[in-house]
Design an enzyme around this catalytic site. Structure first.
Site, PDB file in Angstrom:
ATOM      1  N   PRO A  41       0.839  -1.208   0.000  1.00  0.00           N
ATOM      2  CA  PRO A  41       0.000   0.000   0.000  1.00  0.00           C
ATOM      3  C   PRO A  41       0.867   1.247   0.000  1.00  0.00           C
ATOM      4  O   PRO A  41       1.795   1.368   0.799  1.00  0.00           O
ATOM      5  CB  PRO A  41      -0.796  -0.119   1.308  1.00  0.00           C
ATOM      6  N   THR A  43       0.530   5.439  -0.164  1.00  0.00           N
ATOM      7  CA  THR A  43      -0.172   6.717  -0.199  1.00  0.00           C
ATOM      8  C   THR A  43       0.483   7.619  -1.237  1.00  0.00           C
ATOM      9  O   THR A  43       1.693   7.804  -1.220  1.00  0.00           O
ATOM     10  CB  THR A  43      -0.088   7.359   1.208  1.00  0.00           C
ATOM     11  N   ALA A  74      -3.622   3.561   1.517  1.00  0.00           N
ATOM     12  CA  ALA A  74      -4.467   3.744   2.698  1.00  0.00           C
ATOM     13  C   ALA A  74      -5.658   4.640   2.349  1.00  0.00           C
ATOM     14  O   ALA A  74      -5.494   5.721   1.791  1.00  0.00           O
ATOM     15  CB  ALA A  74      -3.647   4.359   3.818  1.00  0.00           C
ATOM     16  N   GLN A 116      -6.798  -0.994   1.311  1.00  0.00           N
ATOM     17  CA  GLN A 116      -6.333  -0.817   2.698  1.00  0.00           C
ATOM     18  C   GLN A 116      -7.212   0.231   3.384  1.00  0.00           C
ATOM     19  O   GLN A 116      -7.248   1.388   2.966  1.00  0.00           O
ATOM     20  CB  GLN A 116      -4.869  -0.369   2.736  1.00  0.00           C
ATOM     21  N   HIS A 193      -5.713  -1.470   8.201  1.00  0.00           N
ATOM     22  CA  HIS A 193      -4.415  -0.840   8.482  1.00  0.00           C
ATOM     23  C   HIS A 193      -4.199  -0.797  10.000  1.00  0.00           C
ATOM     24  O   HIS A 193      -4.676   0.102  10.686  1.00  0.00           O
ATOM     25  CB  HIS A 193      -4.384   0.570   7.889  1.00  0.00           C
ATOM     26  N   HIS A 196       1.998   1.258  11.652  1.00  0.00           N
ATOM     27  CA  HIS A 196       2.588   2.582  11.407  1.00  0.00           C
ATOM     28  C   HIS A 196       2.085   3.736  12.263  1.00  0.00           C
ATOM     29  O   HIS A 196       2.059   4.879  11.811  1.00  0.00           O
ATOM     30  CB  HIS A 196       2.434   2.951   9.921  1.00  0.00           C
ATOM     31  N   TYR A 198      -0.904   4.536  13.393  1.00  0.00           N
ATOM     32  CA  TYR A 198      -2.236   5.094  13.188  1.00  0.00           C
ATOM     33  C   TYR A 198      -3.207   4.561  14.261  1.00  0.00           C
ATOM     34  O   TYR A 198      -2.775   3.903  15.204  1.00  0.00           O
ATOM     35  CB  TYR A 198      -2.707   4.831  11.750  1.00  0.00           C
ATOM     36  N   ARG A 245      -2.672  -5.385   8.308  1.00  0.00           N
ATOM     37  CA  ARG A 245      -1.251  -5.016   8.314  1.00  0.00           C
ATOM     38  C   ARG A 245      -0.850  -4.616   9.734  1.00  0.00           C
ATOM     39  O   ARG A 245      -1.543  -3.830  10.380  1.00  0.00           O
ATOM     40  CB  ARG A 245      -0.979  -3.856   7.361  1.00  0.00           C
ATOM     41  N   ARG A 285      13.305  -4.263  10.865  1.00  0.00           N
ATOM     42  CA  ARG A 285      14.401  -3.382  10.440  1.00  0.00           C
ATOM     43  C   ARG A 285      13.895  -2.013   9.969  1.00  0.00           C
ATOM     44  O   ARG A 285      14.673  -1.079   9.839  1.00  0.00           O
ATOM     45  CB  ARG A 285      15.207  -4.033   9.322  1.00  0.00           C
ATOM     46  N   GLY A 314       9.095  -4.490   3.754  1.00  0.00           N
ATOM     47  CA  GLY A 314      10.004  -3.549   4.400  1.00  0.00           C
ATOM     48  C   GLY A 314      11.454  -3.782   4.058  1.00  0.00           C
ATOM     49  O   GLY A 314      12.092  -4.680   4.602  1.00  0.00           O
ATOM     50  N   GLY A 315      11.952  -2.983   3.112  1.00  0.00           N
ATOM     51  CA  GLY A 315      13.377  -3.029   2.787  1.00  0.00           C
ATOM     52  C   GLY A 315      13.781  -4.225   1.948  1.00  0.00           C
ATOM     53  O   GLY A 315      14.962  -4.569   1.889  1.00  0.00           O
TER      54      GLY A 315
END
Ligand code: FMN
Length: 391
Positions: A41, A43, A74, A116, A193, A196, A198, A245, A285, A314-315
């Site tokens: 996802p 934004t 999102a 999402q 979601h 992060h 939220y 998520r 990470r 992620g990464g």
């Protein structure tokens, strides 16, 4: 470089070799995926007036492939859910109608599309709120100004208002209605979601949640709100269309937990009771937005404990994704920035082709083309400028 791209295209016409693990099929519930490279996802702040726009038709369909899984950016569940300019919503009929051609275009390519659904909670400012009211949260503790994910802008936040216990069912209901609307718009399912920093995390994590009612204190109490949302959404659209998520290890928006391992574990075990389709977890990470660090923690215990499909994000680069699938550390791998900049990312991975560089400065601008639909496909590349070395 022209020669190299030509050679890669010729190779595409050559007899097929064994696919890399990332490009093998996978059955996610009733969805037959042809590969495991998921659009994370993202934004993009190009939904003027919180309404998805026609330019999103091209953007998402560029990234769709037959049997690929895309997760939409999102998308707000209500008029109190917003915290950024020009992010889409799915609480009005108009927004639902506006999503339809986007979803249709993705389906026309044979892809699977999840929406999402999101509430920012205190990561907001009264300018984004109805009647300029204070944003809502688990707490009334304010956030200090934060550098945005583009590493450039600084966001300001209005001190939040702590939700009363009797208001919480209304927010749960907003998620339920948003899920119903997402199905009405044609989406194959929703991703709640819960990551992060939220709203859902503002309840889950003990560095933020300072409540004394049944939604605060113990781990069980702090996870109650997120699980009520899961239950309502499952009840509305069926567990086989629901993902979530989570980012227990992240500390975005000053939202951390003193025992993220325990939190992650508690959540996946609780989710198993609802039999949801997938759990999408952000790598430890990714401590801060867009920054990969060394980290001793691993998602493996959560992957092992969860009964449904496990998506890691992620990464990730190509190699890391291949190894993760080969070693069964996740079923699917979601790519954010590389997919943003490479609409044909699965094909590039399959050919081990060079990747377009992403440009952070255009992540969140409102331009309907620049940095949005103008990243070239492999067979369109005519110069070296847009191409970064092998990743
Ligand atoms: C421009 C941008 C927008 C993002 N928007 C969202 C979002 O709407 N929802 C979300 O859960 N994560 C969002 N993220 C996080 C990504 O989904 C992803 O987890 C993150 O970029 C790390 O993955 P990557 O290293 O593959 O980019 C965003 C990241 C970027 C760079």
């Amino acid at each position: 470089m022209k020669v190299r791209v030509k050679a890669l295209i010729d190779k595409m016409a050559a007899p097929a070799e064994d696919p890399i693990p990332l490009l093998t099929p996978y059955k996610m519930g009733k969805f037959n995926l042809s590969h495991r490279v998921v659009l994370a996802p993202l934004t993009r702040q190009r939904s003027y007036g919180n309404v998805p726009q026609p330019h999103a038709v091209l953007y998402y369909s560029q990234r769709a492939s037959d049997g690929g899984l895309l997760i939409a950016e999102a998308t707000g569940v209500s008029d109190t859910a917003q915290g950024y300019p020009q992010t889409p919503g799915i609480w009005t009929k108009h927004q639902v109608q506006a999503w339809k051609p986007i979803v249709d275009a993705v389906h026309a390519k044979g892809a699977i599309f999840f929406c999402q659904i999101w509430h920012v909670g205190r990561v907001s400012d009264s300018v984004y709120q109805p009647n300029g009211q204070a944003p809502i949260s688990s707490t009334d503790k304010p956030l200090t100004p934060q550098i945005r994910s583009n590493g450039i802008d600084v966001a300001q936040f209005t001190p939040p208002r702590r939700l009363r216990t009797d208001e919480i069912p209304h927010i749960v209901n907003d998620f339920r209605l948003a899920a119903r609307n997402a199905i009405e718009a044609g989406f194959d399912g929703v991703e709640i979601h819960g990551a992060h920093g939220y709203l859902l995390e503002q309840f889950m994590k003990d560095k933020v949640n300072d409540r004394t009612d049944e939604y605060g204190g113990s781990l069980e109490n702090r996870c109650r709100f997120a699980l009520e949302v899961v239950e309502a959404v499952v009840d509305e659209i069926g567990a086989d269309r629901v993902g979530i998520r989570l980012s227990p290890f992240a500390e975005y928006a000053e939202c951390g937990d003193t025992n993220p391992k325990q939190l992650g574990h508690y959540m996946v075990n609780a989710l198993n009771k609802y039999g949801i389709l997938y759990c999408h977890m952000v790598e430890p990470r990714m401590k801060t937005v867009g920054e990969k660090t060394q980290c001793p923690h691993s998602l493996l215990p959560m992957r092992k404990a969860f009964n449904g499909t496990f998506i890691a994000a992620g990464g990730y680069d190509r190699e890391d994704g291949i190894n993760t699938v080969a070693e069964n550390r996740a079923d699917l791998v979601a790519y954010g920035r590389w997919f943003l900049a490479n609409p044909d990312l699965p094909k590039r991975f399959s050919l081990n082709a060079p990747l377009n560089k992403y440009n952070r400065e255009t992540f969140y601008i409102s331009d309907p083309v620049l940095g949005y639909t103008d990243y070239p496909f492999l067979d369109e590349e005519t110069n070296d400028v847009a191409i970064e070395g092998r990743n």
